[in-house]
Design a protein around this motif. Structure first.
Motif, PDB file in Angstrom:
ATOM      1  N   ALA A 115       0.845  -1.432   0.153  1.00  0.00           N
ATOM      2  CA  ALA A 115       0.052  -0.134   0.014  1.00  0.00           C
ATOM      3  C   ALA A 115       0.847   1.272   0.202  1.00  0.00           C
ATOM      4  CB  ALA A 115      -0.999  -0.033   1.323  1.00  0.00           C
ATOM      5  N   ARG A 116       1.732   1.265   1.001  1.00  0.00           N
ATOM      6  CA  ARG A 116       2.728   2.590   0.835  1.00  0.00           C
ATOM      7  C   ARG A 116       3.596   2.723  -0.459  1.00  0.00           C
ATOM      8  NH1 ARG A 116       8.099   3.824   2.795  1.00  0.00           N
ATOM      9  NH2 ARG A 116       8.052   5.702   3.858  1.00  0.00           N
ATOM     10  N   GLU A 117       3.995   1.821  -1.025  1.00  0.00           N
ATOM     11  CA  GLU A 117       4.582   1.839  -2.291  1.00  0.00           C
ATOM     12  C   GLU A 117       3.439   2.320  -3.391  1.00  0.00           C
ATOM     13  OE1 GLU A 117       7.658  -1.436  -2.869  1.00  0.00           O
ATOM     14  OE2 GLU A 117       6.236  -2.069  -1.524  1.00  0.00           O
ATOM     15  N   ALA A 118       2.316   1.867  -3.370  1.00  0.00           N
ATOM     16  CA  ALA A 118       1.270   2.401  -4.446  1.00  0.00           C
ATOM     17  C   ALA A 118       1.115   3.725  -4.081  1.00  0.00           C
ATOM     18  CB  ALA A 118       0.054   1.438  -4.173  1.00  0.00           C
ATOM     19  N   LEU A 119       0.855   4.260  -2.921  1.00  0.00           N
ATOM     20  CA  LEU A 119       0.597   5.633  -2.589  1.00  0.00           C
ATOM     21  C   LEU A 119       1.685   6.598  -2.953  1.00  0.00           C
ATOM     22  CD1 LEU A 119      -1.075   5.213   1.070  1.00  0.00           C
ATOM     23  CD2 LEU A 119      -2.057   6.000  -0.982  1.00  0.00           C
ATOM     24  N   ARG A 120       2.957   6.075  -2.910  1.00  0.00           N
ATOM     25  CA  ARG A 120       4.183   6.937  -3.390  1.00  0.00           C
ATOM     26  C   ARG A 120       4.022   6.901  -4.911  1.00  0.00           C
ATOM     27  NH1 ARG A 120       5.302   9.691   0.710  1.00  0.00           N
ATOM     28  NH2 ARG A 120       6.273   8.757   2.395  1.00  0.00           N
ATOM     29  N   ILE A 121       3.664   5.725  -5.531  1.00  0.00           N
ATOM     30  CA  ILE A 121       3.419   5.957  -7.052  1.00  0.00           C
ATOM     31  C   ILE A 121       2.351   6.929  -7.254  1.00  0.00           C
ATOM     32  CG2 ILE A 121       2.561   4.643  -9.276  1.00  0.00           C
ATOM     33  CD1 ILE A 121       3.715   2.077  -7.957  1.00  0.00           C
ATOM     34  N   VAL A 122       1.385   7.203  -6.765  1.00  0.00           N
ATOM     35  CA  VAL A 122       0.453   8.156  -6.953  1.00  0.00           C
ATOM     36  C   VAL A 122       0.874   9.646  -6.703  1.00  0.00           C
ATOM     37  CG1 VAL A 122      -1.796   8.855  -6.313  1.00  0.00           C
ATOM     38  CG2 VAL A 122      -1.397   6.534  -6.317  1.00  0.00           C
ATOM     39  N   GLU A 123       1.808   9.577  -5.325  1.00  0.00           N
ATOM     40  CA  GLU A 123       2.417  10.922  -5.003  1.00  0.00           C
ATOM     41  C   GLU A 123       3.263  11.288  -6.171  1.00  0.00           C
ATOM     42  OE1 GLU A 123       5.011  12.711  -1.386  1.00  0.00           O
ATOM     43  OE2 GLU A 123       5.029  10.567  -1.829  1.00  0.00           O
ATOM     44  N   HIS A 124       3.905  10.581  -6.689  1.00  0.00           N
ATOM     45  CA  HIS A 124       4.942  10.888  -7.920  1.00  0.00           C
ATOM     46  C   HIS A 124       4.414  10.981  -9.023  1.00  0.00           C
ATOM     47  CE1 HIS A 124       7.427  10.145  -4.405  1.00  0.00           C
ATOM     48  NE2 HIS A 124       8.142  11.047  -4.622  1.00  0.00           N
ATOM     49  N   ALA A 183       0.794   8.040   2.753  1.00  0.00           N
ATOM     50  CA  ALA A 183       1.884   7.077   2.802  1.00  0.00           C
ATOM     51  C   ALA A 183       2.858   7.713   4.127  1.00  0.00           C
ATOM     52  CB  ALA A 183       2.716   7.375   1.570  1.00  0.00           C
ATOM     53  N   ASP A 184       2.940   8.883   4.351  1.00  0.00           N
ATOM     54  CA  ASP A 184       3.685   9.376   5.572  1.00  0.00           C
ATOM     55  C   ASP A 184       3.071   8.663   6.737  1.00  0.00           C
ATOM     56  OD1 ASP A 184       5.489  10.650   3.935  1.00  0.00           O
ATOM     57  OD2 ASP A 184       4.272  12.734   4.321  1.00  0.00           O
ATOM     58  N   ALA A 185       1.941   8.742   6.636  1.00  0.00           N
ATOM     59  CA  ALA A 185       1.187   7.847   8.017  1.00  0.00           C
ATOM     60  C   ALA A 185       1.286   6.682   7.997  1.00  0.00           C
ATOM     61  CB  ALA A 185      -0.614   8.449   7.728  1.00  0.00           C
ATOM     62  N   LEU A 186       1.376   5.813   6.981  1.00  0.00           N
ATOM     63  CA  LEU A 186       1.609   4.705   7.125  1.00  0.00           C
ATOM     64  C   LEU A 186       3.099   3.997   7.722  1.00  0.00           C
ATOM     65  CD1 LEU A 186       0.134   3.015   3.756  1.00  0.00           C
ATOM     66  CD2 LEU A 186      -0.938   2.902   6.424  1.00  0.00           C
ATOM     67  N   GLY A 187       3.909   5.104   7.266  1.00  0.00           N
ATOM     68  CA  GLY A 187       5.259   4.817   7.623  1.00  0.00           C
ATOM     69  C   GLY A 187       5.808   3.347   6.792  1.00  0.00           C
ATOM     70  N   SER A 188       6.419   2.505   7.674  1.00  0.00           N
ATOM     71  CA  SER A 188       6.753   1.361   6.964  1.00  0.00           C
ATOM     72  C   SER A 188       6.016   0.033   7.239  1.00  0.00           C
ATOM     73  CB  SER A 188       8.242   0.988   7.111  1.00  0.00           C
ATOM     74  OG  SER A 188       8.583   0.998   8.559  1.00  0.00           O
ATOM     75  N   THR A 189       4.883   0.363   7.919  1.00  0.00           N
ATOM     76  CA  THR A 189       4.060  -0.538   8.502  1.00  0.00           C
ATOM     77  C   THR A 189       3.070  -1.504   7.426  1.00  0.00           C
ATOM     78  OG1 THR A 189       2.269   0.479   9.028  1.00  0.00           O
ATOM     79  CG2 THR A 189       3.937   0.624  10.700  1.00  0.00           C
ATOM     80  N   CYS A 190       2.943  -0.977   6.240  1.00  0.00           N
ATOM     81  CA  CYS A 190       2.039  -1.351   5.403  1.00  0.00           C
ATOM     82  C   CYS A 190       2.871  -1.499   3.974  1.00  0.00           C
ATOM     83  CB  CYS A 190       0.881  -0.568   5.583  1.00  0.00           C
ATOM     84  SG  CYS A 190      -0.442  -1.497   4.294  1.00  0.00           S
TER      85      CYS A 190
END
Length: 213
Positions: free
Chosen positions: A181-190, A206-213
């Motif tokens: 999920a976090r990587e997917a959100l980073r893809i959208v962010e950029h 993505a920031d709120a998830l940190g590295s937990t998801c």
């Protein structure tokens, strides 16, 4: 009404004619209503009735192939699904389950984890739609919501078709289930071709998830 003698004469004449003999009790018992024989034979593969819209040229092409063009269209789409399933290392049965086509509650966040590479992640994200993934991320990530509830939510608020809603829910939860999920959100962010507000929201999530998801 014929008399008894006339009836006996008629019966005798019929029995003497090999092409007009009365039916036996066994033959009468074996008869079935004509209406039960009408229409196409029932298929062993149960189809799903949907209301969909296709491009005019697509419909014209298949109609031009003659009778049975709907079945040929279904065959082409099924071959595509099989191809995509193989490319994504997921069986057609598992893909149906993930999309919730038969049981909307069968593949939630807590389902089995699979190997999901970057190509599969991008393909799943495209199936959902970046804006949709960000807008409904909290709901997709909410274990208290079933797939069926999420499907109803997308149909009601976004006017998506039931099939499209099932696909989005299944793929979103597939991403979350596989901890991408976090990587997917980073893809959208950029991403470049998406609204700035959506990109900002993706970054915050993505920031709120940190590295937990």
């Amino acid at each position: 009404m014929p008399s008894l003698e006339e009836d006996e004469a008629i019966r005798g004449a019929a029995e003497s004619d090999p092409d007009a003999r009365p039916l036996t009790a066994e033959q009468l018992k074996a008869m079935v209503p004509l209406k039960s024989l009408r229409g196409r034979p029932r298929s062993e593969s149960k189809k799903v009735l949907l209301s969909v819209r296709y491009s005019p040229e697509v419909v014209a092409y298949f109609k031009a192939t003659g009778d049975g063009w709907q079945s040929r269209m279904d065959s082409v789409l099924r071959e595509y699904v099989e191809h995509q399933a193989k490319a994504g290392s997921i069986s057609l049965h598992e893909e149906h389950r993930a999309y919730g086509s038969n049981d909307p509650e069968s593949a939630g966040i807590s389902g089995g984890v699979e190997q999901m590479d970057d190509e599969q992640l991008n393909r799943s994200l495209q199936s959902i739609g970046m804006a949709c993934f960000v807008k409904y991320f909290r709901q997709f990530n909410d274990t208290g919501l079933s797939n069926a509830q999420l499907v109803d939510l997308l149909i009601r608020d976004e006017r998506y078709t039931e099939s499209g809603s099932r696909t989005r829910v299944g793929q979103a939860r597939r991403i979350i289930r596989n901890q991408r999920a976090r990587e997917a959100l980073r893809i959208v962010e950029h991403a470049t071709r998406i609204a700035d507000e959506v990109r900002r929201d993706a970054g915050r999530l993505a920031d709120a998830l940190g590295s937990t998801c």
